[in-house]
Design an enzyme around this catalytic site. Structure first.
Site, PDB file in Angstrom:
ATOM      1  N   GLU A 131       0.831  -1.208   0.000  1.00  6.21           N
ATOM      2  CA  GLU A 131       0.000   0.000   0.000  1.00  6.21           C
ATOM      3  C   GLU A 131       0.866   1.258   0.000  1.00  6.21           C
ATOM      4  O   GLU A 131       0.530   2.252  -0.632  1.00  6.21           O
ATOM      5  CB  GLU A 131      -0.934   0.009   1.224  1.00  6.21           C
ATOM      6  CG  GLU A 131      -1.940  -1.107   1.235  1.00  6.21           C
ATOM      7  CD  GLU A 131      -2.897  -1.049   0.048  1.00  6.21           C
ATOM      8  OE1 GLU A 131      -2.498  -1.509  -1.043  1.00  6.21           O
ATOM      9  OE2 GLU A 131      -4.020  -0.562   0.208  1.00  6.21           O
ATOM     10  N   THR A 184      -5.695   7.071  -4.983  1.00  4.83           N
ATOM     11  CA  THR A 184      -5.685   7.164  -3.515  1.00  4.83           C
ATOM     12  C   THR A 184      -4.739   8.269  -3.045  1.00  4.83           C
ATOM     13  O   THR A 184      -5.056   9.047  -2.146  1.00  4.83           O
ATOM     14  CB  THR A 184      -5.262   5.808  -2.908  1.00  4.83           C
ATOM     15  OG1 THR A 184      -6.229   4.839  -3.294  1.00  4.83           O
ATOM     16  CG2 THR A 184      -5.184   5.867  -1.391  1.00  4.83           C
TER      17      THR A 184
HETATM   18  N1  HSE Z   1      -8.162   4.366   4.117  1.00  4.18           N
HETATM   19  C1  HSE Z   1      -7.624   4.561   2.811  1.00  4.18           C
HETATM   20  C2  HSE Z   1      -8.074   5.929   2.297  1.00  4.18           C
HETATM   21  C3  HSE Z   1      -8.118   3.487   1.893  1.00  4.18           C
HETATM   22  O1  HSE Z   1      -9.264   6.209   2.403  1.00  4.18           O
HETATM   23  O2  HSE Z   1      -7.248   6.689   1.797  1.00  4.18           O
HETATM   24  C4  HSE Z   1      -7.610   3.607   0.480  1.00  4.18           C
HETATM   25  O3  HSE Z   1      -8.358   2.770  -0.355  1.00  4.18           O
END
Ligand code: HSE
Length: 309
Positions: A131, A184
């Protein structure tokens, strides 16, 4: 001698409205598939990727499916090598945890081929590094549910404390993916670093309410706890028609909903498959009304996480 397995890892809905970076759940479909072969020659290579329209890197250090494996093999001092075929079965940059599904499929497959030297909680930090590679931060709210299945709470990041939460058996999700992309990294860059105490109170009340609703099979409480006063108001501007689509789901009988992960997909949860399908169709129609095509995924909450297929 070479050994090979094929693994499926599920898509995930991170945040679940109020639980930014700390809550997520997995769905039965869609998900990614990886065929991983253990070979005598050291190193990790990607032999093939399908379903990505040629957009994902074949360089093993740049793809989450392999970069995570490289870190894991370093940690284990493992000298055997692995060849990976990755079959993307979900849209990229969609808020469905695409990079997480790939990392989890990869490390789960390698762990299986090596005879399971690592437990899920030991695999998780490697998936989190995927990630970091994909979005710049090592959040776990996609990778943890992809790895554990079900609803997962990341109670703490340091030290890592991950809790699987009981999921009511009739809970279904409808996820609608509009044909637009949100990275993201970008969706995180627009967030404020500080929040008001008043908003924090609302938010932690809702997180506790949602967890309690799940644990006690209280569908109504689950629904009314899905309120996000911190992240959703900022990110909604990235998704044309967000409020109309969410309202359409609620009018069709959904319990609650919001942005799936960092978007642009929007999810709703419902009691029963039929209501989830109705809500999903209403969401697709609401997008259509403003000229946006979308895909609908209706699914039970996934209970298992990755599986060998
Ligand atoms: N919690 C993360 C965000 C998840 O909302 O940025 C990314 O898919």
């Amino acid at each position: 001698m070479s050994k090979e397995i094929k693994v499926f890892a599920p898509a995930t809905v991170a945040n679940v409205s109020c639980g930014f970076d700390v809550l997520g759940f997995a769905v039965d479909s869609p998900g990614d598939e990886a065929i991983v072969k253990m070979v005598d020659k050291q190193g990790v290579i990607i032999t093939k990727i399908t379903g990505d329209g040629g957009r994902l890197p074949l360089d093993p250090n740049k793809n989450t499916v392999s970069a995570t494996i490289i870190k894991m093999l370093d940690h284990l001092g493992e000298k055997r090598g692995f060849e990976i075929e990755l079959h993307k079965k979900m849209p990229l940059g969609s808020g469905l945890g695409s990079s997480a599904a790939s990392s989890v499929a990869g490390i789960f497959a390698v762990n299986e081929l090596l005879g399971n030297p690592l437990s899920k909680i030991q695999l998780l930090p490697f998936a989190m590094e995927g990630e970091r590679l994909a979005s710049g931060t090592a959040h776990a709210d996609n990778v943890a549910p992809a790895l554990y299945g079900g609803f997962v709470l990341i109670r703490s990041y340091n030290p890592l404390d991950v809790i699987s939460i009981h999921t009511p058996s009739d809970l279904h999700a409808a996820i609608v993916h509009p044909h637009i992309e949100v990275e993201t990294r970008d969706a995180r860059s627009i967030l404020r670093k500080d929040i008001k105490l008043k908003d924090a109170i609302t938010q932690w009340g809702n997180v506790a309410g949602l967890v309690t609703g799940l644990l006690t099979d209280d569908y109504n409480l689950i629904g009314r706890s899905m309120q996000d006063v911190i992240v959703e108001p900022l990110r909604a501007i990235l998704i044309p028609g967000f409020y109309e689509v969410k309202e359409a789901a609620m009018d069709a009988g959904a319990l609650g909903g919001g942005i799936s992960g960092s978007g642009p997909s929007i999810f709703s949860v419902s009691k029963g498959k039929e209501t989830a399908e109705k809500a999903g169709k209403a969401m697709v129609d609401a997008f259509k009304k403003i000229g946006i095509e979308s895909d609908l995924f209706v699914s039970k909450i996934n209970a298992k996480g990755p599986i060998v297929i």
